[in-house]
Each structure stands twice: as structure tokens, then as C-alpha cells.
Scaffold this active site. Structure first.
Site, PDB file in Angstrom:
ATOM      1  N   HIS A  49       0.878  -1.153   0.000  1.00  0.00           N
ATOM      2  CA  HIS A  49       0.000   0.000   0.000  1.00  0.00           C
ATOM      3  C   HIS A  49       0.927   1.218   0.000  1.00  0.00           C
ATOM      4  O   HIS A  49       2.051   1.127   0.510  1.00  0.00           O
ATOM      5  CB  HIS A  49      -0.916   0.015   1.224  1.00  0.00           C
ATOM      6  CG  HIS A  49      -1.968  -1.048   1.165  1.00  0.00           C
ATOM      7  ND1 HIS A  49      -2.161  -1.977   2.155  1.00  0.00           N
ATOM      8  CD2 HIS A  49      -2.884  -1.318   0.207  1.00  0.00           C
ATOM      9  CE1 HIS A  49      -3.149  -2.789   1.804  1.00  0.00           C
ATOM     10  NE2 HIS A  49      -3.600  -2.410   0.624  1.00  0.00           N
ATOM     11  N   ASP A  52       2.395   1.846   3.274  1.00  0.00           N
ATOM     12  CA  ASP A  52       3.329   0.833   3.792  1.00  0.00           C
ATOM     13  C   ASP A  52       4.740   1.312   3.476  1.00  0.00           C
ATOM     14  O   ASP A  52       5.671   1.127   4.263  1.00  0.00           O
ATOM     15  CB  ASP A  52       3.148  -0.531   3.098  1.00  0.00           C
ATOM     16  CG  ASP A  52       1.825  -1.211   3.440  1.00  0.00           C
ATOM     17  OD1 ASP A  52       1.373  -1.082   4.589  1.00  0.00           O
ATOM     18  OD2 ASP A  52       1.245  -1.864   2.540  1.00  0.00           O
ATOM     19  N   GLU A 174      -8.818  -4.346  -8.570  1.00  0.00           N
ATOM     20  CA  GLU A 174      -9.083  -5.558  -7.784  1.00  0.00           C
ATOM     21  C   GLU A 174     -10.560  -5.559  -7.393  1.00  0.00           C
ATOM     22  O   GLU A 174     -10.957  -4.946  -6.405  1.00  0.00           O
ATOM     23  CB  GLU A 174      -8.196  -5.588  -6.524  1.00  0.00           C
ATOM     24  CG  GLU A 174      -8.388  -6.853  -5.703  1.00  0.00           C
ATOM     25  CD  GLU A 174      -7.476  -6.932  -4.479  1.00  0.00           C
ATOM     26  OE1 GLU A 174      -6.398  -6.318  -4.462  1.00  0.00           O
ATOM     27  OE2 GLU A 174      -7.872  -7.628  -3.527  1.00  0.00           O
ATOM     28  N   GLU A 210      -8.744 -11.565  -6.815  1.00  0.00           N
ATOM     29  CA  GLU A 210      -8.598 -12.237  -5.517  1.00  0.00           C
ATOM     30  C   GLU A 210      -9.625 -13.358  -5.433  1.00  0.00           C
ATOM     31  O   GLU A 210     -10.831 -13.143  -5.639  1.00  0.00           O
ATOM     32  CB  GLU A 210      -8.793 -11.235  -4.372  1.00  0.00           C
ATOM     33  CG  GLU A 210      -8.813 -11.949  -3.037  1.00  0.00           C
ATOM     34  CD  GLU A 210      -8.509 -11.085  -1.829  1.00  0.00           C
ATOM     35  OE1 GLU A 210      -7.742 -10.125  -1.942  1.00  0.00           O
ATOM     36  OE2 GLU A 210      -9.054 -11.415  -0.759  1.00  0.00           O
ATOM     37  N   HIS A 213     -12.656 -12.696  -3.227  1.00  0.00           N
ATOM     38  CA  HIS A 213     -13.585 -11.686  -3.759  1.00  0.00           C
ATOM     39  C   HIS A 213     -14.499 -12.296  -4.819  1.00  0.00           C
ATOM     40  O   HIS A 213     -15.685 -11.965  -4.890  1.00  0.00           O
ATOM     41  CB  HIS A 213     -12.817 -10.501  -4.355  1.00  0.00           C
ATOM     42  CG  HIS A 213     -11.974  -9.754  -3.353  1.00  0.00           C
ATOM     43  ND1 HIS A 213     -11.224  -8.660  -3.690  1.00  0.00           N
ATOM     44  CD2 HIS A 213     -11.769  -9.959  -2.024  1.00  0.00           C
ATOM     45  CE1 HIS A 213     -10.603  -8.194  -2.611  1.00  0.00           C
ATOM     46  NE2 HIS A 213     -10.909  -8.986  -1.596  1.00  0.00           N
ATOM     47  N   ASP A 248     -14.869 -11.195   4.206  1.00  0.00           N
ATOM     48  CA  ASP A 248     -13.666 -11.584   3.470  1.00  0.00           C
ATOM     49  C   ASP A 248     -12.697 -12.272   4.436  1.00  0.00           C
ATOM     50  O   ASP A 248     -12.174 -11.642   5.354  1.00  0.00           O
ATOM     51  CB  ASP A 248     -13.051 -10.292   2.898  1.00  0.00           C
ATOM     52  CG  ASP A 248     -11.890 -10.556   1.976  1.00  0.00           C
ATOM     53  OD1 ASP A 248     -11.577 -11.723   1.707  1.00  0.00           O
ATOM     54  OD2 ASP A 248     -11.294  -9.567   1.506  1.00  0.00           O
ATOM     55  N   ASP A 250      -9.783 -14.269   3.805  1.00  0.00           N
ATOM     56  CA  ASP A 250      -8.342 -14.353   3.518  1.00  0.00           C
ATOM     57  C   ASP A 250      -7.713 -15.613   4.113  1.00  0.00           C
ATOM     58  O   ASP A 250      -6.631 -15.573   4.720  1.00  0.00           O
ATOM     59  CB  ASP A 250      -7.605 -13.101   4.032  1.00  0.00           C
ATOM     60  CG  ASP A 250      -8.015 -11.833   3.282  1.00  0.00           C
ATOM     61  OD1 ASP A 250      -8.517 -11.928   2.152  1.00  0.00           O
ATOM     62  OD2 ASP A 250      -7.837 -10.740   3.842  1.00  0.00           O
ATOM     63  N   ASP A 283      -2.790 -13.271  -0.730  1.00  0.00           N
ATOM     64  CA  ASP A 283      -3.414 -12.292   0.180  1.00  0.00           C
ATOM     65  C   ASP A 283      -4.110 -13.059   1.299  1.00  0.00           C
ATOM     66  O   ASP A 283      -5.332 -13.186   1.329  1.00  0.00           O
ATOM     67  CB  ASP A 283      -4.394 -11.400  -0.599  1.00  0.00           C
ATOM     68  CG  ASP A 283      -4.704 -10.107   0.163  1.00  0.00           C
ATOM     69  OD1 ASP A 283      -4.141  -9.913   1.252  1.00  0.00           O
ATOM     70  OD2 ASP A 283      -5.519  -9.306  -0.325  1.00  0.00           O
TER      71      ASP A 283
HETATM   72  C1  XLS Z   1      -9.094  -6.131   0.578  1.00  0.00           C
HETATM   73  C2  XLS Z   1      -8.058  -6.255  -0.425  1.00  0.00           C
HETATM   74  C3  XLS Z   1      -6.826  -5.413  -0.182  1.00  0.00           C
HETATM   75  C4  XLS Z   1      -6.129  -5.258  -1.492  1.00  0.00           C
HETATM   76  C5  XLS Z   1      -5.043  -4.267  -1.577  1.00  0.00           C
HETATM   77  O1  XLS Z   1     -10.088  -6.830   0.610  1.00  0.00           O
HETATM   78  O2  XLS Z   1      -7.750  -7.597  -0.634  1.00  0.00           O
HETATM   79  O3  XLS Z   1      -6.016  -5.978   0.784  1.00  0.00           O
HETATM   80  O4  XLS Z   1      -5.645  -6.498  -1.867  1.00  0.00           O
HETATM   81  O5  XLS Z   1      -5.491  -2.975  -1.472  1.00  0.00           O
HETATM   82 MG    MG Z   2      -6.582  -8.531  -2.047  1.00  0.00          MG
END
Ligand code: XLS
Ligand code: MG
Length: 344
Positions: A49, A52, A174, A210, A213, A248, A250, A283
Site C-alpha cells: 500500500h 506501507d 481488484e 482475488e 472476492h 472476506d 483471507d 493475500d
Molecule cells: C481487501 C483487499 C486489499 C487489497 C489491496 O479486501 O484484498 O487488501 O488487496 O489494497
Molecule cells: Mg486482495
């Protein structure tokens, strides 16, 4: 041509474990220490980011931002790491409460565009031409709050401004259908690719898909990837896993549905993913229950599963697969895949 796979993750993937209902449960790992962990875990690239790379960037001048980003680039070089992309963090500032590019307040829209430009400067200084754009708050909780056609026009105009601001930058959208919003405006790969066609440089807008997502949108991640591959637009992936349509999660790649993970690896490999420099981003987040000492295992586990599924995909008897397809014997094909996945 088979794929060539190099792995990346972002510093946010080593996480203190806080969730909307409880605080951090693990100590914060300093960014510089995180960078030292990449190679040992089997990763070659860092996803960023903007803040970051340059914390507190809102308090710095454009020149200060670039000079800090250049210092980070030198540290990356020292670790033998490359920056894969930079993503503008547009969802935490008070000025993006109602979204960035689609905020109803023109001053807030202005802030979001300014922040996007600074993010592009950071990418430039880190030596990458790739921006990832997660449109976190570009949506609504109630439909009446914004005009959805106007909102899409705002996103197109913003992208045009950015594509003009930097002549080589590429933007990988994304897509995500919800969370934090009830509905987000560019919820799927198809929306993102359609949007690209309306910009001044469609060839510089692609996607970062992703897995979670796509699943949240009720879609199969490998088919989403196939769609983007067919358009030449799959410029990054965020592999992970997700247990149904809820928040979400992950989760580690392959940890919920091994076959769904297998099909993502397979489509990437069959289409030579990585040969143009694309990376496999993971991710993933460690479970909140995970003790600090091993809170990086979700990353190496995800990579291990990717490579194991790649082995399985490449070891399939392709002649047998093709003959079953020709005979339309999909029951036998189903069994062949399940046997491959169960090791017999
Ligand atoms: C959030 C996203 C985020 C992106 C990067 O749901 O996955 O982490 O990957 O901005
Ligand atoms: Mg992501």
C-alpha cells in the site's frame, strides 16, 4: 507454454490479529523485520500500500514522499526483493468515509485523486509500473445515497486523469462485491474489463483477481481468471480461500476447497501466467488464534499448496483427460481429478 511462478505478499499479510470485535492478539512486527522474512518464506516480491512504503504520507510534500520511497527501494534491493505493485490506501482517511472518487463531496474527491497521484509517484520510485486499485468504499450502504451511473463516470474520469498523469503506469483493478460497503460499484472482473474500454488507454487497465472476492460474488475464481486471461488482462492475483459468502476471510490458499484451488493453479499454468513478469500474490491472513511465533506459516503453507497443486496438475495424464473430454465422459474425468487430488 507453462507458467513461471514467483511469489509475493504484502506487509499487511503479517498481521496482529485484530478483527471488528476484538483487539490485536500478536505484537506488531516492524516493517523492516517483515522484509527480512520474505526470502526465508520463499517469496521474492513485495506488494505495497502507498503508506506501507511511506507512512504518514499525508503530512509530507510530494518531494519528501519520493525521497522516502527511494530509500525503501534501496532497502528492497539490499534484500534482493522487488516491488510488485503499489495500491493507494483510500479507505482509512476521514475524507474517504463516503468513498474517494465517488464521494458526494467534491473536496473529498479531490483528496482521493491527489492521493492516487502520490501513490503513482511512490510506485515509480520503487521501480514498478503496476498500481492495484481496490475500490474499497466506492459504493453505498443504501442505493439512494449516490447515483450509480454518475459514480462509474467518476471512476472513469479518475482513471483517465491517472493514465495521463503518468504515461506508463498500468492499473490493475481488484474487484470485490461488498465489504466494507453493502455493494461496491465494480464488483467483478467483467465490470473492471468493461470499465477499461471507456478509458483513454484501455491497454493500461487490467485486473488483480482475488479468489475470496470472486467467491463473495458467487463466482468461480478460476473462471474469473480465465476470463481475464482471455482478454490479456490478468496482471496480478491474490490467491487465498473463503468459506462461502460472508466476510472476506483471507484464509490460506486451498484450505477450504482444494479442487477450487487446483483449478486456479491449473488455469494460470496452462496460460503461461508469469511469463510476462506477473507474480502470484498470496493475500492471506493467519488465524486470530495463531500464536505469534508461527504467524507467518499461512504464507509458506499457501505457497506450498500452490506448488503441490501445480505438481498434481502437471502430472495429470493429459492424453487420458483429452480422450475423456472427447468421449464426453465427464463422470470419469471427475473421478480422475479426484483421484489425482487424493493421491491415488
Ligand atoms: C481487501 C483487499 C486489499 C487489497 C489491496 O479486501 O484484498 O487488501 O488487496 O489494497
Ligand atoms: Mg486482495
Amino acid at each position: 507454454m507453462p507458467g513461471v511462478f514467483r511469489f509475493t505478499f504484502g506487509p499487511w499479510n503479517i498481521h496482529e490479529g485484530q478483527d471488528p470485535f476484538g483487539p490485536a492478539v500478536r505484537d506488531r512486527v516492524e516493517f523492516s523485520r517483515k522484509l527480512g522474512l520474505y526470502k526465508g518464506l520463499g517469496f521474492d516480491g513485495v506488494q505495497f500500500h502507498d503508506d506501507d512504503a511511506v507512512p504518514e504520507m499525508n503530512d509530507l510534500s510530494p518531494a519528501q514522499i519520493v525521497s522516502q520511497a527511494k530509500a525503501v527501494k534501496a532497502v528492497l534491493d539490499g534484500h534482493g526483493l522487488a516491488a510488485e505493485f503499489v495500491a493507494p490506501r483510500l479507505w482509512e482517511d476521514p475524507r474517504t468515509i463516503d468513498g474517494g472518487f465517488t464521494s458526494n463531496d467534491p473536496a473529498c474527491r479531490q483528496y482521493a485523486r491527489e492521493r492516487f497521484r502520490r501513490c503513482i509517484d511512490i510506485a515509480d520510485a520503487l521501480g514498478t509500473d503496476l498500481i492495484v486499485l481496490w475500490l474499497a468504499r466506492e459504493g453505498t450502504y443504501i442505493r439512494e445515497a449516490k447515483d450509480s451511473a454518475w459514480a462509474v463516470d467518476q471512476i472513469v474520469e479518475t482513471l483517465n486523469e491517472m493514465l495521463t498523469y503518468h504515461p506508463r503506469i498500468r492499473v490493475a483493478i481488484e474487484p470485490k462485491p461488498n465489504e466494507p460497503m453493502d455493494h461496491t460499484y465494480i464488483p467483478t472482473t467483467g465490470h473492471a474489463i468493461a470499465l477499461a474500454q471507456r478509458t483513454v488507454a484501455p491497454e493500461r487497465i487490467g485486473v488483480n483477481i482475488e479468489s475470496a472476492h470472486a467467491i463473495l460474488a458467487g463466482l468461480d475464481p478460476s473462471d474469473e481468471m480465465g476470463f481475464a486471461l482471455s482478454f490479456g488482462k490478468l496482471w496480478s492475483v491474490h490467491l487465498n480461500d473463503q468459506n462461502g459468502p460472508k466476510f472476506d476471510q483471507d484464509k490460506s490458499f486451498g484450505s477450504v476447497d482444494l479442487r477450487r484451488a487446483f483449478n486456479q493453479v491449473r488455469i494460470l499454468d496452462r496460460h503461461g501466467y508469469g511469463r510476462k513478469g506477473e507474480s502470484v500474490g498470496l493475500d492471506v491472513k493467519a488465524m486470530r488464534t495463531q500464536k505469534a511465533g508461527a504467524a507467518t506459516r499461512h504464507l509458506s503453507n499457501s505457497r506450498t499448496m500452490f506448488l503441490r497443486l501445480l505438481e498434481i496438475s502437471r502430472a495429470l495424464d493429459e492424453a487420458a483427460v483429452q480422450s475423456l473430454i472427447a468421449e464426453r465422459d465427464y463422470e470419469a474425468l471427475d473421478l480422475l481429478i479426484m483421484q489425482a487430488l487424493t493421491g491415488r
